[in-house]
Scaffold this motif. Structure first.
Motif, short mmCIF file in Angstrom:
data_model
loop_
_atom_site.label_atom_id
_atom_site.label_comp_id
_atom_site.label_asym_id
_atom_site.label_seq_id
_atom_site.Cartn_x
_atom_site.Cartn_y
_atom_site.Cartn_z
N LEU A 26 0.85 -1.19 0.00
CA LEU A 26 0.00 0.00 0.00
C LEU A 26 0.88 1.24 0.00
CD1 LEU A 26 -2.57 -1.14 2.73
CD2 LEU A 26 -2.71 -1.46 0.24
N THR A 28 2.17 5.39 -0.56
CA THR A 28 2.08 6.61 0.23
C THR A 28 1.85 7.80 -0.69
OG1 THR A 28 3.50 5.75 1.98
CG2 THR A 28 3.38 8.14 1.77
N GLU A 33 -3.57 7.30 -1.25
CA GLU A 33 -4.61 7.37 -0.22
C GLU A 33 -6.00 7.17 -0.83
OE1 GLU A 33 -4.15 10.90 2.12
OE2 GLU A 33 -2.28 10.20 3.03
N VAL A 36 -6.29 3.44 -1.03
CA VAL A 36 -6.51 2.83 0.28
C VAL A 36 -7.96 3.06 0.73
CG1 VAL A 36 -5.82 2.84 2.71
CG2 VAL A 36 -4.08 3.00 0.91
N PRO A 53 1.85 -1.58 4.53
CA PRO A 53 1.95 -0.14 4.26
C PRO A 53 3.39 0.29 4.04
CG PRO A 53 1.60 -0.52 6.61
CD PRO A 53 1.52 -1.86 5.94
N THR A 58 0.36 5.78 5.98
CA THR A 58 -0.51 4.85 5.26
C THR A 58 -1.01 3.76 6.18
OG1 THR A 58 0.56 5.28 3.12
CG2 THR A 58 -0.60 3.18 3.36
N ASP A 83 0.89 2.15 -5.93
CA ASP A 83 1.50 3.37 -5.39
C ASP A 83 1.43 4.48 -6.43
OD1 ASP A 83 2.79 5.03 -3.62
OD2 ASP A 83 4.55 3.75 -3.36
N GLU A 105 8.95 2.58 0.19
CA GLU A 105 8.20 2.34 -1.05
C GLU A 105 8.98 1.42 -1.99
OE1 GLU A 105 5.60 6.47 -1.46
OE2 GLU A 105 7.65 6.41 -2.22
#
Length: 232
Positions: A26, A28, A33, A36, A53, A58, A83, A105
């Protein structure tokens, strides 16, 4: 659609690539967002996934939405990472790290079978570099490290201000891993592959925000919908 609507459209379309039982990275940032949030709504309907995350922020958002979370120590292999990107080109080379999470990431993305990038149309560029390239640096000796970064960048045709990032109070910005970020305002990066490799050879550099050969597919929101770009 405006830029935020384009981000949301790309994020929602990314759900088409997610299957029950998957282990997800997931991302950032504002576009991640949106994903998510959309994923959280699907989980509330009974969709079975687990997420890793890429930042504390996140993780907090995902937890608030009821998304089951794990980590790479317990779940070292992921199916897909979703992402955003600060910039991407047609070859799916990326600049990431505007939110300061580039190291995590990149670790999460490279632990995944696939990385899918979601972005609005403004992020798609012909040549990378208009967005300042973030480089994560350990605090010890950071001034010397930044000087060496400038020398290496110049050798690869990149010049411009290299500045340590500060927070909203003017204090040094720290990543979730306790490092500094230096933002490199090069304007353009003629050879992203070469620059990424050489920056990472500098002692004190943890990693840089050039993601080369990592993304497999991009979903780009446009004023009229979404476009798909696949890695060659």
């Amino acid at each position: 659609m405006n830029a935020d609507e384009q981000k949301q459209a790309a994020a929602v379309r990314a759900l088409d690539f997610i299957e029950p039982g998957m282990k997800l990275g997931l991302g950032t940032g504002s576009t991640a967002e949106h994903f998510v949030q959309a994923l959280g709504a699907r989980v509330k309907e009974g969709f079975d996934i687990v997420g890793v995350p890429t930042s504390e922020r996140t993780g907090q958002l995902a937890e608030s939405l009821g998304i089951p979370l794990t980590n790479l120590d317990d779940t070292p292999h992921l199916d897909v990472t979703i992402d955003g990107a600060d910039e991407l080109d047609i070859d799916l080379r990326l600049i990431k790290g505007g939110g300061g999470a580039l190291l995590r990431e990149k670790i999460v993305a490279t632990a995944s079978d696939r990385m899918i990038v979601i972005a609005d149309a403004s992020k798609l560029v012909t040549t990378l570099g208009a967005f300042p390239l973030p480089v994560e640096v350990i605090p010890f000796g950071c001034t010397a490290t930044a000087g060496r970064m400038a020398e290496v960048a110049s050798a690869w045709g990149c010049t411009g201000r290299i500045a340590r990032r500060t927070d909203e109070y003017g204090e040094p910005f720290f990543t979730d891993s306790g490092n500094f970020i230096f933002d490199c305002a090069f304007g353009r990066i003629p050879d992203p592959v070469g620059l990424a490799h050489e920056l990472n050879r500098i002692a004190g550099v943890v990693d840089n925000g050039l993601f080369i050969g990592i993304a497999d597919l991009a979903i780009v929101g446009t004023p009229s919908g979404t476009d798909i770009i696949e890695a060659k």
